[in-house]
Structure formats: structure tokens, C-alpha cells
Scaffold this motif. Structure first.
Motif, PDB file in Angstrom:
ATOM      1  N   MET A   1       0.848  -1.191   0.000  1.00 51.82           N
ATOM      2  CA  MET A   1       0.000   0.000   0.000  1.00 51.82           C
ATOM      3  C   MET A   1       0.889   1.248   0.000  1.00 51.82           C
ATOM      4  O   MET A   1       1.860   1.327   0.755  1.00 51.82           O
ATOM      5  CB  MET A   1      -0.919  -0.001   1.215  1.00 51.82           C
ATOM      6  N   ALA A   2       0.547   2.205  -0.854  1.00 52.49           N
ATOM      7  CA  ALA A   2       1.338   3.434  -0.950  1.00 52.49           C
ATOM      8  C   ALA A   2       1.214   4.243   0.336  1.00 52.49           C
ATOM      9  O   ALA A   2       0.159   4.249   0.978  1.00 52.49           O
ATOM     10  CB  ALA A   2       0.868   4.268  -2.142  1.00 52.49           C
ATOM     11  N   PRO A   3       2.280   4.936   0.761  1.00 54.39           N
ATOM     12  CA  PRO A   3       2.202   5.749   1.987  1.00 54.39           C
ATOM     13  C   PRO A   3       1.235   6.909   1.821  1.00 54.39           C
ATOM     14  O   PRO A   3       1.060   7.446   0.722  1.00 54.39           O
ATOM     15  CB  PRO A   3       3.642   6.244   2.172  1.00 54.39           C
ATOM     16  N   TRP A   4       0.600   7.298   2.939  1.00 52.42           N
ATOM     17  CA  TRP A   4      -0.335   8.424   2.932  1.00 52.42           C
ATOM     18  C   TRP A   4       0.464   9.722   2.965  1.00 52.42           C
ATOM     19  O   TRP A   4       1.356   9.910   3.798  1.00 52.42           O
ATOM     20  CB  TRP A   4      -1.247   8.347   4.147  1.00 52.42           C
ATOM     21  N   THR A   5       0.151  10.647   2.031  1.00 52.17           N
ATOM     22  CA  THR A   5       0.827  11.941   1.970  1.00 52.17           C
ATOM     23  C   THR A   5      -0.218  13.051   1.867  1.00 52.17           C
ATOM     24  O   THR A   5      -1.421  12.784   1.774  1.00 52.17           O
ATOM     25  CB  THR A   5       1.764  12.027   0.758  1.00 52.17           C
ATOM     26  N   SER A   6       0.248  14.282   1.862  1.00 53.45           N
ATOM     27  CA  SER A   6      -0.679  15.416   1.762  1.00 53.45           C
ATOM     28  C   SER A   6      -1.447  15.400   0.447  1.00 53.45           C
ATOM     29  O   SER A   6      -2.511  16.024   0.341  1.00 53.45           O
ATOM     30  CB  SER A   6       0.069  16.737   1.924  1.00 53.45           C
ATOM     31  N   ALA A   7      -0.943  14.690  -0.552  1.00 54.01           N
ATOM     32  CA  ALA A   7      -1.677  14.565  -1.818  1.00 54.01           C
ATOM     33  C   ALA A   7      -2.976  13.790  -1.634  1.00 54.01           C
ATOM     34  O   ALA A   7      -3.889  13.888  -2.464  1.00 54.01           O
ATOM     35  CB  ALA A   7      -0.798  13.880  -2.867  1.00 54.01           C
ATOM     36  N   ASP A   8      -3.078  13.021  -0.555  1.00 50.29           N
ATOM     37  CA  ASP A   8      -4.280  12.228  -0.289  1.00 50.29           C
ATOM     38  C   ASP A   8      -5.360  13.005   0.455  1.00 50.29           C
ATOM     39  O   ASP A   8      -6.440  12.477   0.697  1.00 50.29           O
ATOM     40  CB  ASP A   8      -3.908  10.984   0.523  1.00 50.29           C
ATOM     41  N   ILE A   9      -5.083  14.245   0.848  1.00 51.91           N
ATOM     42  CA  ILE A   9      -6.091  15.046   1.528  1.00 51.91           C
ATOM     43  C   ILE A   9      -7.245  15.330   0.566  1.00 51.91           C
ATOM     44  O   ILE A   9      -7.025  15.865  -0.522  1.00 51.91           O
ATOM     45  CB  ILE A   9      -5.499  16.384   2.028  1.00 51.91           C
ATOM     46  N   PRO A  10      -8.470  14.972   0.926  1.00 50.57           N
ATOM     47  CA  PRO A  10      -9.612  15.267   0.049  1.00 50.57           C
ATOM     48  C   PRO A  10      -9.827  16.775  -0.083  1.00 50.57           C
ATOM     49  O   PRO A  10      -9.328  17.569   0.721  1.00 50.57           O
ATOM     50  CB  PRO A  10     -10.801  14.607   0.766  1.00 50.57           C
ATOM     51  N   ASP A  11     -10.597  17.161  -1.067  1.00 46.62           N
ATOM     52  CA  ASP A  11     -10.951  18.569  -1.251  1.00 46.62           C
ATOM     53  C   ASP A  11     -11.615  19.099   0.025  1.00 46.62           C
ATOM     54  O   ASP A  11     -12.516  18.479   0.580  1.00 46.62           O
ATOM     55  CB  ASP A  11     -11.905  18.688  -2.441  1.00 46.62           C
ATOM     56  N   GLN A  12     -11.142  20.243   0.490  1.00 47.30           N
ATOM     57  CA  GLN A  12     -11.643  20.830   1.731  1.00 47.30           C
ATOM     58  C   GLN A  12     -12.479  22.095   1.493  1.00 47.30           C
ATOM     59  O   GLN A  12     -12.779  22.830   2.446  1.00 47.30           O
ATOM     60  CB  GLN A  12     -10.472  21.169   2.653  1.00 47.30           C
ATOM     61  N   THR A  13     -12.854  22.334   0.252  1.00 53.10           N
ATOM     62  CA  THR A  13     -13.627  23.528  -0.075  1.00 53.10           C
ATOM     63  C   THR A  13     -14.923  23.580   0.741  1.00 53.10           C
ATOM     64  O   THR A  13     -15.649  22.591   0.853  1.00 53.10           O
ATOM     65  CB  THR A  13     -13.969  23.545  -1.575  1.00 53.10           C
ATOM     66  N   GLY A  14     -15.185  24.741   1.343  1.00 52.28           N
ATOM     67  CA  GLY A  14     -16.393  24.925   2.133  1.00 52.28           C
ATOM     68  C   GLY A  14     -16.239  24.534   3.589  1.00 52.28           C
ATOM     69  O   GLY A  14     -17.168  24.721   4.382  1.00 52.28           O
ATOM     70  N   ARG A  15     -15.075  24.010   3.958  1.00 59.64           N
ATOM     71  CA  ARG A  15     -14.841  23.587   5.340  1.00 59.64           C
ATOM     72  C   ARG A  15     -13.990  24.618   6.079  1.00 59.64           C
ATOM     73  O   ARG A  15     -13.136  25.267   5.488  1.00 59.64           O
ATOM     74  CB  ARG A  15     -14.155  22.217   5.369  1.00 59.64           C
ATOM     75  N   THR A  16     -14.245  24.762   7.355  1.00 56.98           N
ATOM     76  CA  THR A  16     -13.499  25.694   8.196  1.00 56.98           C
ATOM     77  C   THR A  16     -12.656  24.912   9.193  1.00 56.98           C
ATOM     78  O   THR A  16     -13.168  24.033   9.893  1.00 56.98           O
ATOM     79  CB  THR A  16     -14.458  26.637   8.948  1.00 56.98           C
ATOM     80  N   ALA A  17     -11.369  25.251   9.256  1.00 59.15           N
ATOM     81  CA  ALA A  17     -10.444  24.591  10.178  1.00 59.15           C
ATOM     82  C   ALA A  17      -9.828  25.631  11.101  1.00 59.15           C
ATOM     83  O   ALA A  17      -9.267  26.623  10.636  1.00 59.15           O
ATOM     84  CB  ALA A  17      -9.355  23.863   9.406  1.00 59.15           C
ATOM     85  N   VAL A  18      -9.945  25.421  12.394  1.00 63.01           N
ATOM     86  CA  VAL A  18      -9.297  26.267  13.395  1.00 63.01           C
ATOM     87  C   VAL A  18      -8.112  25.478  13.942  1.00 63.01           C
ATOM     88  O   VAL A  18      -8.278  24.368  14.444  1.00 63.01           O
ATOM     89  CB  VAL A  18     -10.267  26.641  14.534  1.00 63.01           C
ATOM     90  N   ILE A  19      -6.908  26.071  13.846  1.00 63.47           N
ATOM     91  CA  ILE A  19      -5.684  25.374  14.241  1.00 63.47           C
ATOM     92  C   ILE A  19      -4.939  26.228  15.249  1.00 63.47           C
ATOM     93  O   ILE A  19      -4.564  27.369  14.951  1.00 63.47           O
ATOM     94  CB  ILE A  19      -4.777  25.109  13.022  1.00 63.47           C
ATOM     95  N   THR A  20      -4.708  25.695  16.430  1.00 63.47           N
ATOM     96  CA  THR A  20      -3.963  26.452  17.430  1.00 63.47           C
ATOM     97  C   THR A  20      -2.460  26.339  17.157  1.00 63.47           C
ATOM     98  O   THR A  20      -1.981  25.322  16.663  1.00 63.47           O
ATOM     99  CB  THR A  20      -4.270  25.960  18.855  1.00 63.47           C
ATOM    100  N   GLY A  21      -1.743  27.410  17.467  1.00 65.19           N
ATOM    101  CA  GLY A  21      -0.301  27.410  17.252  1.00 65.19           C
ATOM    102  C   GLY A  21       0.088  27.252  15.800  1.00 65.19           C
ATOM    103  O   GLY A  21       1.068  26.561  15.480  1.00 65.19           O
ATOM    104  N   ALA A  22      -0.630  27.910  14.911  1.00 64.72           N
ATOM    105  CA  ALA A  22      -0.466  27.660  13.473  1.00 64.72           C
ATOM    106  C   ALA A  22       0.471  28.625  12.767  1.00 64.72           C
ATOM    107  O   ALA A  22       0.531  28.629  11.545  1.00 64.72           O
ATOM    108  CB  ALA A  22      -1.843  27.690  12.794  1.00 64.72           C
ATOM    109  N   ASN A  23       1.215  29.422  13.516  1.00 63.08           N
ATOM    110  CA  ASN A  23       2.108  30.369  12.839  1.00 63.08           C
ATOM    111  C   ASN A  23       3.474  29.770  12.544  1.00 63.08           C
ATOM    112  O   ASN A  23       4.273  30.351  11.810  1.00 63.08           O
ATOM    113  CB  ASN A  23       2.284  31.642  13.687  1.00 63.08           C
ATOM    114  N   THR A  24       3.763  28.581  13.094  1.00 65.74           N
ATOM    115  CA  THR A  24       5.076  27.980  12.893  1.00 65.74           C
ATOM    116  C   THR A  24       4.974  26.471  13.028  1.00 65.74           C
ATOM    117  O   THR A  24       3.970  25.932  13.495  1.00 65.74           O
ATOM    118  CB  THR A  24       6.084  28.526  13.931  1.00 65.74           C
TER     119      THR A  24
END
Length: 298
Positions: A1-24
């Protein structure tokens, strides 16, 4: 099985993500990857100037990316409540809440509310923020709360008789307690979310090159240096936990390589102490008491 990478992230259009500590570090890489897939990403950060600089960097790399900045200091319950109020005013729903920010092996310090800094920031701050935003998370179909733990949970224990390390302080032990608390919180939250369409998931980055390690003892820093990987790789477990359609509530993702220190993300296991149901429930009750935050769940 191929490794999971950021290319496998599904389309996130219309979704809101709040990420703490996201400046670095891992938070920035997570924000960048989600923005590249179309999500509206909120960088919840203590330093607004650094947050705005990170947002500008993402937009320059991905013209048209939808990125905003929210001031949030996890060492202050007043700041957490203010940030939650502002986020609730701006967002009817939050699809992803990623509890990423943290401190590691710091000298003995306390938060503005008198909590030991690592336990207060890594666990209590995120416990309070999640509870205050949970109605917005519950309003989003298929939403997730992702909390970042660490291999450090393996040398942690919850010292209910001295949670704030007032009698004795060891920065490694305090860090381990905070990271174990992240897992106990995730598993108990998932238990309480069982009847909803929202899930709670945990992840850890293994050994990653970020600013988090600036307080490491030299011998530990040397050991980490033998296995360290780029922050882009370190962010993959939390990205998978946040976006992979096969993820289920209560799971834990980390690097699949040697000792879970590096490699592509996979489903991993946490230690026996993290699955202590009595400790999960006791920590939850104590966290409600300390923060004054109760959750809108049965």
C-alpha cells in the motif's frame, strides 16, 4: 500500500479549520496543507504579528487561499474565552478543530491562571477552548476534534495529588503528564461524542524539527537529532487524523517508522495508562472544575 501523503487530503472547499499554534512548525504546515486543498483556515495564535506573517506566506504560496488570524493565548482562560466568543461570532460551524499548540519541557513556570505551564497550556487550555467551541463543531456534519499528543505520553502519569507540580517539579515528567492528558481527554471526549456525527481523534508527530524542542536537555536533543524529520513530515499524522475518510473516532495516528519517531502516518497505539477509563473520567471532572468550562453533551 502506498504511503499516505498530503496529496491524499480530500478537497476541503467549504470547510473551516481552526488550528492552534499555526504560525510555525507543525501547525503552520497543517494550515498550509489544508488551505492548499480549499479550506478556510483560522490561525489561532498568541502573537498576531507572527500569525499575520504566516497567513501572508500561505497566501503568497497559494494565491486565493482563504486564511484568517485569531488571537489566542492558551495560558489565559480570559484570552481563551475571548477568542471563543470571537470565533463563535464569525463562524456558524467549525469542521475541524486542531489542538496543535504546545510547550515542551519548560523550566518551572505557571500560566496566568496559576496552572503548571505544560499541563495548563497543553491540556487545560485546549480542554477549555474545545468546550467553548463545541456547539459550532457539532453543527458541522462529519466534524472532527484532533488533539496532538506525543511519544512523551509513555513516560507520563497523571499525578492527581499534585497536578500543578507544586510539591516537586520535573520538566520531563510534567511534559509526559500533559501529553498523557491529551490522550485521556481525546478518548473520553470520543466516548461523550458517540451519539453525534463528530469524532475525536489524536495524533503525534514523532521526532520533528520545530521550535517546540528549544527547551530540550542536551542529551535528549542529541537523541532526537538521530531521528528528526522535517516538519512537513511531522504534520502528516495530524493531517491524516483530520481528513482521511477512513479515520474513526478514538483512533491515534503517528509515524510508521522505527519507534514511531519518523515516517509516513499510520494508525498507532498508545500506552495502557491512556486507556484507563477511571482516569479519563476523573481528569475530565477535574478539568471542568479548574477551567470552569462544561461541555454541551449528555
Amino acid at each position: 500500500m502506498a504511503p499516505w501523503t498530503s496529496a491524499d487530503i480530500p478537497d476541503q472547499t467549504g470547510r473551516t479549520a481552526v488550528i492552534t499554534g499555526a504560525n510555525t512548525g507543525l501547525g503552520y504546515e497543517t494550515a498550509r496543507a489544508l488551505a492548499a486543498k480549499g479550506a478556510h483556515v483560522v490561525l489561532a495564535v498568541r502573537n498576531l504579528d507572527k500569525g499575520k506573517a504566516a497567513a501572508d506566506l500561505i497566501v503568497r504560496r497559494y494565491p486565493g487561499a482563504d486564511v484568517s488570524v485569531q488571537e489566542l493565548d492558551l495560558t489565559s482562560l480570559t484570552s481563551i474565552r475571548a477568542a471563543a466568543d470571537e470565533l463563535r461570532a464569525r463562524h456558524d460551524r467549525i469542521d475541524l478543530l486542531i489542538n496543535n499548540a504546545g510547550v515542551m519541557m519548560t523550566p518551572k513556570q505557571t500560566t496566568q491562571d496559576g496552572f503548571e505551564l505544560q499541563f495548563g497550556t497543553n491540556h487545560l487550555g485546549h480542554f477549555a477552548l474545545t468546550g467553548l467551541l463545541l456547539d459550532r463543531v457539532l453543527a458541522a456534519p462529519g466534524s472532527r476534534v484532533v488533539t496532538i499528543s506525543s511519544n512523551g505520553h509513555r513516560f507520563g502519569s497523571i499525578r492527581f495529588d499534585d497536578l500543578q507540580s507544586e510539591r516537586s517539579y520535573d520538566r520531563t515528567r510534567a511534559y509526559g503528564q500533559s501529553k498523557l492528558a491529551n490522550l485521556l481527554f481525546t478518548y473520553e471526549l470520543q466516548n461523550r461524542l458517540a451519539a453525534t456525527d463528530t469524532i475525536a481523534v489524536a495524533a503525534h508527530p514523532g521526532s520533528s524539527a520545530t521550535e517546540l524542542g528549544r527547551n530540550l536537555p542536551k542529551v535528549v536533543e542529541w537523541g532526537f537529532g538521530l531521528t528528526v524529520q522535517r516538519s512537513e513530515m511531522g504534520a502528516l499524522p495530524q493531517l491524516r487524523a483530520a481528513t482521511d475518510p477512513t479515520v474513526r473516532g478514538g483512533q491515534y495516528y503517528g509515524p510508521g517508522g522505527l519507534l514511531q519517531m519518523r515516517g509516513y502516518p499510520k494508525l498507532v497505539s498508545s500506552n495502557r495508562r491512556s486507556h484507563d477509563v477511571a482516569a479519563q473520567k476523573r481528569l475530565w471532572a477535574v478539568s471542568e472544575e479548574l477551567t470552569g468550562v462544561t461541555y454541551p453533551l449528555g
